[in-house]
Design a protein around this motif. Sequence first.
Motif, PDB file in Angstrom:
ATOM      1  N   SER A   1       0.865  -1.177   0.000  1.00 54.73           N
ATOM      2  CA  SER A   1       0.000   0.000   0.000  1.00 54.73           C
ATOM      3  C   SER A   1       0.903   1.228   0.000  1.00 54.73           C
ATOM      4  O   SER A   1       1.775   1.358   0.866  1.00 54.73           O
ATOM      5  N   CYS A   2       0.695   2.133  -0.971  1.00 59.63           N
ATOM      6  CA  CYS A   2       1.597   3.276  -1.147  1.00 59.63           C
ATOM      7  C   CYS A   2       0.786   4.554  -1.367  1.00 59.63           C
ATOM      8  O   CYS A   2      -0.113   4.575  -2.212  1.00 59.63           O
ATOM      9  N   HIS A   3       1.134   5.604  -0.625  1.00 56.96           N
ATOM     10  CA  HIS A   3       0.458   6.889  -0.767  1.00 56.96           C
ATOM     11  C   HIS A   3       1.473   8.024  -0.673  1.00 56.96           C
ATOM     12  O   HIS A   3       2.185   8.143   0.321  1.00 56.96           O
ATOM     13  N   ASN A   4       1.541   8.825  -1.712  1.00 54.91           N
ATOM     14  CA  ASN A   4       2.319  10.063  -1.742  1.00 54.91           C
ATOM     15  C   ASN A   4       3.817   9.864  -1.507  1.00 54.91           C
ATOM     16  O   ASN A   4       4.436  10.575  -0.737  1.00 54.91           O
ATOM     17  N   VAL A   5       4.374   8.882  -2.198  1.00 55.26           N
ATOM     18  CA  VAL A   5       5.826   8.682  -2.190  1.00 55.26           C
ATOM     19  C   VAL A   5       6.354   9.310  -3.474  1.00 55.26           C
ATOM     20  O   VAL A   5       6.064   8.837  -4.570  1.00 55.26           O
ATOM     21  N   ALA A   6       7.097  10.408  -3.341  1.00 57.03           N
ATOM     22  CA  ALA A   6       7.542  11.177  -4.506  1.00 57.03           C
ATOM     23  C   ALA A   6       8.678  10.489  -5.254  1.00 57.03           C
ATOM     24  O   ALA A   6       8.660  10.407  -6.474  1.00 57.03           O
ATOM     25  N   THR A   7       9.693  10.015  -4.525  1.00 62.75           N
ATOM     26  CA  THR A   7      10.829   9.357  -5.174  1.00 62.75           C
ATOM     27  C   THR A   7      11.169   8.082  -4.407  1.00 62.75           C
ATOM     28  O   THR A   7      11.061   8.024  -3.184  1.00 62.75           O
ATOM     29  N   TYR A   8      11.587   7.067  -5.167  1.00 61.87           N
ATOM     30  CA  TYR A   8      11.821   5.758  -4.576  1.00 61.87           C
ATOM     31  C   TYR A   8      12.784   4.965  -5.443  1.00 61.87           C
ATOM     32  O   TYR A   8      12.990   5.256  -6.611  1.00 61.87           O
ATOM     33  N   ASP A   9      13.365   3.928  -4.831  1.00 64.05           N
ATOM     34  CA  ASP A   9      14.234   2.979  -5.525  1.00 64.05           C
ATOM     35  C   ASP A   9      13.870   1.598  -4.987  1.00 64.05           C
ATOM     36  O   ASP A   9      13.991   1.354  -3.780  1.00 64.05           O
ATOM     37  N   ILE A  10      13.371   0.736  -5.853  1.00 64.89           N
ATOM     38  CA  ILE A  10      12.941  -0.588  -5.421  1.00 64.89           C
ATOM     39  C   ILE A  10      13.614  -1.656  -6.269  1.00 64.89           C
ATOM     40  O   ILE A  10      13.906  -1.440  -7.441  1.00 64.89           O
ATOM     41  N   LEU A  11      13.861  -2.815  -5.646  1.00 63.43           N
ATOM     42  CA  LEU A  11      14.522  -3.905  -6.363  1.00 63.43           C
ATOM     43  C   LEU A  11      14.303  -5.221  -5.626  1.00 63.43           C
ATOM     44  O   LEU A  11      14.476  -5.290  -4.400  1.00 63.43           O
ATOM     45  N   ASN A  12      13.908  -6.246  -6.367  1.00 60.12           N
ATOM     46  CA  ASN A  12      13.923  -7.622  -5.898  1.00 60.12           C
ATOM     47  C   ASN A  12      13.105  -7.858  -4.626  1.00 60.12           C
ATOM     48  O   ASN A  12      13.569  -8.500  -3.691  1.00 60.12           O
ATOM     49  N   ASN A  13      11.882  -7.307  -4.575  1.00 59.98           N
ATOM     50  CA  ASN A  13      10.999  -7.542  -3.441  1.00 59.98           C
ATOM     51  C   ASN A  13       9.981  -8.615  -3.799  1.00 59.98           C
ATOM     52  O   ASN A  13       9.528  -8.705  -4.933  1.00 59.98           O
ATOM     53  N   ILE A  14       9.631  -9.448  -2.825  1.00 56.62           N
ATOM     54  CA  ILE A  14       8.675 -10.526  -3.033  1.00 56.62           C
ATOM     55  C   ILE A  14       7.531 -10.327  -2.043  1.00 56.62           C
ATOM     56  O   ILE A  14       7.797 -10.159  -0.852  1.00 56.62           O
ATOM     57  N   PRO A  15       6.289 -10.343  -2.524  1.00 56.67           N
ATOM     58  CA  PRO A  15       5.839 -10.625  -3.880  1.00 56.67           C
ATOM     59  C   PRO A  15       5.970  -9.389  -4.771  1.00 56.67           C
ATOM     60  O   PRO A  15       6.276  -8.289  -4.310  1.00 56.67           O
ATOM     61  N   GLN A  16       5.693  -9.600  -6.037  1.00 60.85           N
ATOM     62  CA  GLN A  16       5.723  -8.505  -6.995  1.00 60.85           C
ATOM     63  C   GLN A  16       4.593  -7.528  -6.711  1.00 60.85           C
ATOM     64  O   GLN A  16       3.674  -7.816  -5.969  1.00 60.85           O
ATOM     65  N   GLY A  17       4.670  -6.365  -7.318  1.00 64.12           N
ATOM     66  CA  GLY A  17       3.597  -5.388  -7.220  1.00 64.12           C
ATOM     67  C   GLY A  17       3.996  -4.079  -6.579  1.00 64.12           C
ATOM     68  O   GLY A  17       3.269  -3.092  -6.674  1.00 64.12           O
ATOM     69  N   LEU A  18       5.155  -4.045  -5.914  1.00 66.40           N
ATOM     70  CA  LEU A  18       5.560  -2.803  -5.271  1.00 66.40           C
ATOM     71  C   LEU A  18       5.846  -1.714  -6.298  1.00 66.40           C
ATOM     72  O   LEU A  18       5.564  -0.544  -6.054  1.00 66.40           O
ATOM     73  N   ASP A  19       6.376  -2.087  -7.460  1.00 66.86           N
ATOM     74  CA  ASP A  19       6.657  -1.085  -8.488  1.00 66.86           C
ATOM     75  C   ASP A  19       5.382  -0.373  -8.931  1.00 66.86           C
ATOM     76  O   ASP A  19       5.345   0.855  -9.032  1.00 66.86           O
ATOM     77  N   GLU A  20       4.288  -1.121  -9.158  1.00 65.81           N
ATOM     78  CA  GLU A  20       3.025  -0.506  -9.552  1.00 65.81           C
ATOM     79  C   GLU A  20       2.460   0.358  -8.424  1.00 65.81           C
ATOM     80  O   GLU A  20       1.906   1.425  -8.653  1.00 65.81           O
ATOM     81  N   CYS A  21       2.601  -0.122  -7.207  1.00 63.97           N
ATOM     82  CA  CYS A  21       2.118   0.620  -6.043  1.00 63.97           C
ATOM     83  C   CYS A  21       2.820   1.976  -5.937  1.00 63.97           C
ATOM     84  O   CYS A  21       2.176   3.017  -5.780  1.00 63.97           O
ATOM     85  N   MET A  22       4.140   1.974  -6.031  1.00 66.03           N
ATOM     86  CA  MET A  22       4.905   3.221  -5.933  1.00 66.03           C
ATOM     87  C   MET A  22       4.606   4.140  -7.110  1.00 66.03           C
ATOM     88  O   MET A  22       4.492   5.353  -6.941  1.00 66.03           O
ATOM     89  N   GLU A  23       4.478   3.571  -8.303  1.00 65.85           N
ATOM     90  CA  GLU A  23       4.157   4.381  -9.479  1.00 65.85           C
ATOM     91  C   GLU A  23       2.813   5.073  -9.309  1.00 65.85           C
ATOM     92  O   GLU A  23       2.675   6.260  -9.575  1.00 65.85           O
TER      93      GLU A  23
END
Length: 144
Positions: free
Chosen positions: A107-129
């Motif tokens: 669950s992601c709200h109002n994160v302006a900048t981030y760096d994500i890699l190799n987290n399980i399960p998938q989906g964090l990239d879409e959440c941050m975007e």
Amino acid sequence: GWGPGLHMKTTVSRGGVLENITFANNIVFNNTMFLLLEAHYQNHGSDSLPSGYDPVKVRNINFLGNQALGTAFSATFDCPVVSACEGIVVKNNVILGADKTNATPWSCHNVATYDILNNIPQGLDECMEHSSSEIFSSNLSSVL
């Protein structure tokens, strides 16, 4: 246990800076939540600031190599729109309980900048975007 295993909380009206904090190589087992970055704690639904206050700044927060085992499930990055979080790094984290449900733990709200890699399960990239597009939409509506 009850509550998040990795928890950082502040509120927008406190001012100041939370920065350069790292949660690394922790194991959270059978908690109700895995991770909670809560940057408008107990604001009762309002991100308005008292007159003369600068909002709290949350930046350069790292979550590296942490694991959620057993029932520990959700990971929430919850920042206020008036002071979006910056420099959130989430790498090599595992939420094993996510395999037991069809829901995403992220669950992601109002994160302006981030760096994500190799987290399980998938989906964090879409959440941050999606989270960063919330900021753009909010800033656009305040201009109009």
